[in-house]
Design a protein around this motif. Structure first.
Motif, PDB file in Angstrom:
ATOM      1  N   UNK A   4      53.630  32.146   8.196  1.00  0.00           N
ATOM      2  CA  UNK A   4      53.096  30.779   8.266  1.00  0.00           C
ATOM      3  C   UNK A   4      51.978  30.730   9.317  1.00  0.00           C
ATOM      4  N   UNK A   5      51.160  31.754   9.313  1.00  0.00           N
ATOM      5  CA  UNK A   5      50.149  31.903  10.361  1.00  0.00           C
ATOM      6  C   UNK A   5      49.200  30.722  10.438  1.00  0.00           C
ATOM      7  N   UNK A   6      48.771  30.210   9.300  1.00  0.00           N
ATOM      8  CA  UNK A   6      47.827  29.097   9.307  1.00  0.00           C
ATOM      9  C   UNK A   6      48.462  27.829   9.880  1.00  0.00           C
ATOM     10  N   UNK A  17      50.988  27.745  11.974  1.00  0.00           N
ATOM     11  CA  UNK A  17      51.165  28.017  13.405  1.00  0.00           C
ATOM     12  C   UNK A  17      49.851  27.795  14.149  1.00  0.00           C
ATOM     13  N   UNK A  18      48.769  28.295  13.582  1.00  0.00           N
ATOM     14  CA  UNK A  18      47.463  28.128  14.208  1.00  0.00           C
ATOM     15  C   UNK A  18      47.056  26.673  14.317  1.00  0.00           C
ATOM     16  N   UNK A  19      47.317  25.899  13.270  1.00  0.00           N
ATOM     17  CA  UNK A  19      46.994  24.468  13.285  1.00  0.00           C
ATOM     18  C   UNK A  19      47.800  23.749  14.368  1.00  0.00           C
ATOM     19  N   UNK A  20      49.098  24.068  14.460  1.00  0.00           N
ATOM     20  CA  UNK A  20      49.939  23.429  15.482  1.00  0.00           C
ATOM     21  C   UNK A  20      49.479  23.799  16.883  1.00  0.00           C
ATOM     22  N   UNK A  21      49.147  25.074  17.067  1.00  0.00           N
ATOM     23  CA  UNK A  21      48.680  25.518  18.383  1.00  0.00           C
ATOM     24  C   UNK A  21      47.399  24.786  18.768  1.00  0.00           C
ATOM     25  N   UNK A  22      46.490  24.662  17.818  1.00  0.00           N
ATOM     26  CA  UNK A  22      45.223  23.983  18.073  1.00  0.00           C
ATOM     27  C   UNK A  22      45.456  22.510  18.401  1.00  0.00           C
ATOM     28  N   UNK A  23      46.363  21.872  17.676  1.00  0.00           N
ATOM     29  CA  UNK A  23      46.678  20.462  17.926  1.00  0.00           C
ATOM     30  C   UNK A  23      47.283  20.286  19.315  1.00  0.00           C
ATOM     31  N   UNK A  24      48.147  21.200  19.707  1.00  0.00           N
ATOM     32  CA  UNK A  24      48.776  21.139  21.026  1.00  0.00           C
ATOM     33  C   UNK A  24      47.783  21.420  22.153  1.00  0.00           C
ATOM     34  N   UNK A  68      47.475  41.922  12.368  1.00  0.00           N
ATOM     35  CA  UNK A  68      47.130  40.975  11.301  1.00  0.00           C
ATOM     36  C   UNK A  68      47.247  39.533  11.788  1.00  0.00           C
ATOM     37  N   UNK A  69      48.368  39.229  12.434  1.00  0.00           N
ATOM     38  CA  UNK A  69      48.595  37.881  12.968  1.00  0.00           C
ATOM     39  C   UNK A  69      47.505  37.519  13.978  1.00  0.00           C
ATOM     40  N   UNK A  87      42.894  34.456  15.984  1.00  0.00           N
ATOM     41  CA  UNK A  87      41.650  34.507  16.763  1.00  0.00           C
ATOM     42  C   UNK A  87      40.451  34.070  15.925  1.00  0.00           C
ATOM     43  N   UNK A  88      40.350  34.627  14.727  1.00  0.00           N
ATOM     44  CA  UNK A  88      39.169  34.365  13.897  1.00  0.00           C
ATOM     45  C   UNK A  88      39.167  32.955  13.296  1.00  0.00           C
ATOM     46  N   UNK A  89      40.335  32.428  12.961  1.00  0.00           N
ATOM     47  CA  UNK A  89      40.407  31.121  12.314  1.00  0.00           C
ATOM     48  C   UNK A  89      40.548  29.958  13.305  1.00  0.00           C
ATOM     49  N   UNK A  90      41.202  30.212  14.439  1.00  0.00           N
ATOM     50  CA  UNK A  90      41.528  29.107  15.348  1.00  0.00           C
ATOM     51  C   UNK A  90      41.074  29.327  16.790  1.00  0.00           C
TER      52      UNK A  90
END
Length: 285
Positions: A99-101, A103-110, A140-141, A146-149
Protein backbone atom coordinates in the motif's frame (compact mmCIF):
# COMPACT_ATOMS: atom_id res chain seq x y z
CA UNK A 1 53.40 40.54 47.41
CA UNK A 2 53.51 37.24 49.27
CA UNK A 3 49.97 37.81 50.58
CA UNK A 4 48.74 38.53 47.03
CA UNK A 5 50.28 35.29 45.75
CA UNK A 6 48.72 33.32 48.59
CA UNK A 7 45.31 34.78 47.79
CA UNK A 8 45.68 33.87 44.11
CA UNK A 9 46.65 30.31 45.02
CA UNK A 10 43.68 30.03 47.39
CA UNK A 11 41.25 31.31 44.77
CA UNK A 12 42.65 28.86 42.20
CA UNK A 13 42.16 25.91 44.57
CA UNK A 14 38.58 26.96 45.39
CA UNK A 15 37.66 27.45 41.73
CA UNK A 16 39.03 24.01 40.89
CA UNK A 17 37.01 22.21 43.56
CA UNK A 18 33.96 20.19 42.38
CA UNK A 19 31.63 22.36 44.45
CA UNK A 20 32.57 25.45 42.47
CA UNK A 21 33.25 23.82 39.10
CA UNK A 22 31.30 25.33 36.20
CA UNK A 23 28.95 23.10 34.25
CA UNK A 24 30.27 21.87 30.92
CA UNK A 25 28.59 22.31 27.56
CA UNK A 26 25.21 20.52 27.36
CA UNK A 27 25.55 17.21 25.54
CA UNK A 28 21.89 17.10 24.51
CA UNK A 29 20.42 20.63 24.68
CA UNK A 30 17.43 19.97 22.42
CA UNK A 31 14.07 18.55 23.49
CA UNK A 32 13.70 15.01 22.09
CA UNK A 33 10.66 13.85 20.20
CA UNK A 34 8.29 11.08 21.28
CA UNK A 35 7.21 7.77 19.75
CA UNK A 36 3.44 7.44 19.92
CA UNK A 37 3.83 3.82 21.07
CA UNK A 38 5.09 5.09 24.44
CA UNK A 39 1.65 6.62 25.13
CA UNK A 40 -0.30 4.00 23.17
CA UNK A 41 -2.80 3.25 25.97
CA UNK A 42 -3.51 6.94 26.46
CA UNK A 43 -3.75 7.68 22.72
CA UNK A 44 -6.22 4.81 22.33
CA UNK A 45 -8.55 6.55 24.81
CA UNK A 46 -8.16 10.23 23.83
CA UNK A 47 -5.76 11.50 21.18
CA UNK A 48 -6.29 15.21 21.88
CA UNK A 49 -5.84 14.89 25.64
CA UNK A 50 -2.68 12.82 25.18
CA UNK A 51 -1.21 15.43 22.85
CA UNK A 52 -2.01 18.03 25.53
CA UNK A 53 -0.06 15.96 28.07
CA UNK A 54 2.93 15.71 25.73
CA UNK A 55 2.75 19.41 24.94
CA UNK A 56 2.98 20.20 28.66
CA UNK A 57 6.14 18.09 28.84
CA UNK A 58 7.62 20.25 26.08
CA UNK A 59 7.36 17.63 23.33
CA UNK A 60 6.88 19.08 19.84
CA UNK A 61 8.16 16.31 17.56
CA UNK A 62 6.23 13.04 17.13
CA UNK A 63 6.69 9.72 15.41
CA UNK A 64 3.32 8.09 14.87
CA UNK A 65 2.98 4.41 13.97
CA UNK A 66 -0.77 4.37 14.55
CA UNK A 67 -3.44 6.89 13.57
CA UNK A 68 -5.54 5.85 16.58
CA UNK A 69 -8.83 5.90 14.69
CA UNK A 70 -8.20 9.28 13.09
CA UNK A 71 -7.56 10.11 9.46
CA UNK A 72 -4.14 11.52 8.66
CA UNK A 73 -5.79 14.91 8.07
CA UNK A 74 -7.59 14.83 11.44
CA UNK A 75 -4.38 13.95 13.26
CA UNK A 76 -2.47 16.66 11.41
CA UNK A 77 -5.09 19.22 12.49
CA UNK A 78 -4.70 18.23 16.15
CA UNK A 79 -0.93 18.58 15.86
CA UNK A 80 -1.11 21.94 14.09
CA UNK A 81 -3.41 23.31 16.78
CA UNK A 82 -0.71 22.54 19.36
CA UNK A 83 2.27 23.69 17.30
CA UNK A 84 3.48 20.09 17.12
CA UNK A 85 4.71 18.04 14.17
CA UNK A 86 4.85 14.45 12.98
CA UNK A 87 8.28 13.98 11.43
CA UNK A 88 8.12 10.20 10.99
CA UNK A 89 5.26 7.84 10.14
CA UNK A 90 5.61 4.17 11.02
CA UNK A 91 3.79 1.42 9.12
CA UNK A 92 4.00 -2.36 8.81
CA UNK A 93 6.19 -4.13 6.26
CA UNK A 94 3.06 -5.28 4.41
CA UNK A 95 1.58 -1.77 4.25
CA UNK A 96 4.85 -0.27 3.06
CA UNK A 97 5.20 -2.88 0.33
CA UNK A 98 1.61 -3.36 -0.81
CA UNK A 99 0.00 0.00 0.00
CA UNK A 100 2.95 2.25 -0.76
CA UNK A 101 0.92 4.99 -2.43
CA UNK A 102 -1.57 5.18 0.44
CA UNK A 103 1.29 5.24 2.95
CA UNK A 104 2.98 8.01 1.00
CA UNK A 105 -0.22 10.07 0.86
CA UNK A 106 -0.74 9.70 4.63
CA UNK A 107 2.87 10.61 5.35
CA UNK A 108 2.59 13.70 3.16
CA UNK A 109 -0.67 14.74 4.83
CA UNK A 110 0.90 14.32 8.27
CA UNK A 111 3.88 16.40 7.17
CA UNK A 112 6.26 13.51 7.85
CA UNK A 113 9.68 13.50 6.20
CA UNK A 114 10.19 9.81 6.93
CA UNK A 115 8.29 6.54 6.66
CA UNK A 116 9.54 3.81 8.94
CA UNK A 117 9.14 0.03 9.12
CA UNK A 118 10.14 -1.67 12.39
CA UNK A 119 9.58 -5.39 11.84
CA UNK A 120 10.38 -7.88 9.09
CA UNK A 121 7.95 -10.83 9.26
CA UNK A 122 9.86 -14.07 9.76
CA UNK A 123 9.71 -17.44 11.49
CA UNK A 124 12.77 -18.75 13.28
CA UNK A 125 16.23 -17.22 12.87
CA UNK A 126 16.63 -14.34 10.42
CA UNK A 127 18.39 -15.67 7.30
CA UNK A 128 20.53 -14.41 4.43
CA UNK A 129 17.78 -15.31 1.96
CA UNK A 130 15.29 -13.19 3.89
CA UNK A 131 17.81 -10.37 4.11
CA UNK A 132 18.17 -10.40 0.31
CA UNK A 133 14.38 -10.27 -0.18
CA UNK A 134 14.16 -7.47 2.40
CA UNK A 135 16.81 -5.41 0.62
CA UNK A 136 15.00 -5.74 -2.71
CA UNK A 137 11.66 -4.79 -1.14
CA UNK A 138 13.14 -1.85 0.76
CA UNK A 139 14.79 -0.48 -2.38
CA UNK A 140 11.44 -0.66 -4.19
CA UNK A 141 9.50 0.94 -1.32
CA UNK A 142 12.10 3.63 -0.83
CA UNK A 143 12.23 4.55 -4.51
CA UNK A 144 8.46 5.00 -4.73
CA UNK A 145 8.25 7.07 -1.54
CA UNK A 146 11.15 9.29 -2.56
CA UNK A 147 10.24 9.75 -6.21
CA UNK A 148 6.47 10.12 -5.76
CA UNK A 149 6.23 11.92 -2.41
CA UNK A 150 9.67 13.24 -1.50
CA UNK A 151 9.59 11.08 1.66
CA UNK A 152 12.58 9.08 2.92
CA UNK A 153 12.27 5.44 3.93
CA UNK A 154 13.94 4.09 7.08
CA UNK A 155 14.18 0.62 8.60
CA UNK A 156 14.20 0.34 12.39
CA UNK A 157 16.37 -2.51 13.68
CA UNK A 158 14.74 -4.96 16.09
CA UNK A 159 17.52 -7.30 17.20
CA UNK A 160 17.07 -10.45 15.09
CA UNK A 161 19.08 -8.92 12.19
CA UNK A 162 22.26 -9.24 14.26
CA UNK A 163 22.70 -12.88 13.27
CA UNK A 164 26.37 -13.44 12.46
CA UNK A 165 27.32 -13.25 8.79
CA UNK A 166 30.90 -13.45 7.55
CA UNK A 167 32.90 -10.82 9.50
CA UNK A 168 29.82 -8.95 10.63
CA UNK A 169 26.06 -9.43 10.93
CA UNK A 170 23.05 -9.51 8.65
CA UNK A 171 22.35 -5.97 9.86
CA UNK A 172 25.69 -4.94 8.34
CA UNK A 173 24.70 -6.80 5.17
CA UNK A 174 21.36 -4.97 4.87
CA UNK A 175 22.99 -1.58 5.43
CA UNK A 176 25.74 -2.21 2.89
CA UNK A 177 23.57 -3.80 0.19
CA UNK A 178 20.56 -1.45 0.31
CA UNK A 179 20.56 1.66 -1.89
CA UNK A 180 21.49 4.69 0.27
CA UNK A 181 19.55 6.91 -2.13
CA UNK A 182 16.31 5.20 -1.11
CA UNK A 183 16.95 3.28 2.13
CA UNK A 184 18.24 4.53 5.44
CA UNK A 185 17.79 3.51 9.06
CA UNK A 186 16.36 4.32 12.45
CA UNK A 187 18.64 3.16 15.25
CA UNK A 188 16.76 1.68 18.19
CA UNK A 189 19.29 1.72 21.00
CA UNK A 190 17.84 -1.13 23.01
CA UNK A 191 17.36 -3.35 19.96
CA UNK A 192 20.96 -2.78 18.89
CA UNK A 193 22.37 -3.51 22.36
CA UNK A 194 20.08 -6.44 23.29
CA UNK A 195 21.40 -8.80 20.55
CA UNK A 196 25.02 -7.95 21.38
CA UNK A 197 25.59 -4.90 19.18
CA UNK A 198 27.12 -1.57 20.13
CA UNK A 199 24.96 1.46 19.16
CA UNK A 200 27.86 3.93 19.32
CA UNK A 201 30.05 1.73 17.12
CA UNK A 202 27.22 1.34 14.60
CA UNK A 203 26.89 5.11 14.35
CA UNK A 204 30.61 5.51 13.85
CA UNK A 205 30.71 2.68 11.30
CA UNK A 206 27.79 4.02 9.25
CA UNK A 207 27.75 7.77 10.01
CA UNK A 208 25.51 8.70 7.06
CA UNK A 209 22.94 5.88 7.12
CA UNK A 210 21.11 6.41 10.40
CA UNK A 211 18.64 9.31 10.20
CA UNK A 212 16.39 8.62 13.20
CA UNK A 213 16.89 7.29 16.71
CA UNK A 214 14.75 5.57 19.35
CA UNK A 215 16.20 6.49 22.74
CA UNK A 216 15.62 3.74 25.28
CA UNK A 217 17.51 1.82 27.96
CA UNK A 218 17.56 -1.82 29.12
CA UNK A 219 17.10 -2.84 32.74
CA UNK A 220 20.32 -3.84 34.48
CA UNK A 221 20.87 -7.57 34.79
CA UNK A 222 18.78 -8.50 31.73
CA UNK A 223 20.64 -10.72 29.26
CA UNK A 224 19.96 -10.26 25.57
CA UNK A 225 19.44 -12.61 22.64
CA UNK A 226 18.46 -12.59 18.96
CA UNK A 227 14.72 -13.02 19.46
CA UNK A 228 13.74 -9.38 18.94
CA UNK A 229 11.62 -9.53 22.06
CA UNK A 230 11.84 -8.85 25.80
CA UNK A 231 9.18 -8.00 28.43
CA UNK A 232 8.17 -4.34 28.21
CA UNK A 233 9.00 -3.92 31.89
CA UNK A 234 12.67 -4.19 30.88
CA UNK A 235 12.43 -0.70 29.35
CA UNK A 236 13.76 1.73 31.96
CA UNK A 237 14.40 5.47 32.12
CA UNK A 238 17.51 6.61 30.27
CA UNK A 239 20.59 6.53 32.46
CA UNK A 240 19.27 3.86 34.83
CA UNK A 241 19.97 0.84 32.63
CA UNK A 242 22.87 -0.88 30.89
CA UNK A 243 23.48 1.43 27.93
CA UNK A 244 26.22 4.05 27.82
CA UNK A 245 23.93 6.89 26.76
CA UNK A 246 26.56 9.69 26.79
CA UNK A 247 28.89 7.70 24.51
CA UNK A 248 26.02 6.96 22.11
CA UNK A 249 24.92 10.58 21.98
CA UNK A 250 28.47 11.77 21.31
CA UNK A 251 28.63 9.39 18.34
CA UNK A 252 25.14 10.48 17.22
CA UNK A 253 26.15 14.15 17.16
CA UNK A 254 28.77 13.26 14.54
CA UNK A 255 26.33 11.18 12.48
CA UNK A 256 23.38 11.98 10.19
CA UNK A 257 20.72 11.58 12.91
CA UNK A 258 17.99 14.20 12.32
CA UNK A 259 15.35 13.23 14.87
CA UNK A 260 15.67 11.73 18.34
CA UNK A 261 12.59 10.10 19.86
CA UNK A 262 11.99 8.79 23.36
CA UNK A 263 10.44 5.34 23.29
CA UNK A 264 9.47 3.71 26.57
CA UNK A 265 7.33 0.59 26.22
CA UNK A 266 7.06 0.12 30.00
CA UNK A 267 3.75 0.54 31.85
CA UNK A 268 5.72 2.97 34.05
CA UNK A 269 6.15 5.42 31.15
CA UNK A 270 4.28 8.25 32.93
CA UNK A 271 6.96 8.45 35.61
CA UNK A 272 9.90 7.28 33.52
CA UNK A 273 9.50 9.76 30.63
CA UNK A 274 9.97 12.87 32.83
CA UNK A 275 12.95 11.10 34.43
CA UNK A 276 14.43 10.47 30.99
CA UNK A 277 13.95 14.11 29.93
CA UNK A 278 15.61 15.36 33.15
CA UNK A 279 18.52 12.95 32.62
CA UNK A 280 19.10 14.17 29.06
CA UNK A 281 19.10 17.78 30.25
CA UNK A 282 21.70 16.94 32.92
CA UNK A 283 24.28 15.54 30.49
CA UNK A 284 27.35 17.67 29.71
CA UNK A 285 30.56 17.24 27.77
Amino acid sequence: MKLRNLLLIALTVVAASPLFAQNGKPLFPEMPGMVSYTYRASFAKDVAATLDTLQKLGIKDMEFSNLFGKTAAELRKLLDERDMQCSSFGVSYDEALNKTMQVGENAKTLGAKFVRVAWIPHDGPFTLELADKTIADFNTIGATLKDEFGVSFCYHNHGYEFEKYKRGTLMDYIIKKSDPKYVNFELDLLWAFFPGGDPAKLLRKYPTRFKLMHMKDLRKGVEGNLSGGTPVTNDVALGTGQLNIPEILKAAKKSAIEHYYIEDESPSYATQVPQTIAYLKSLTY
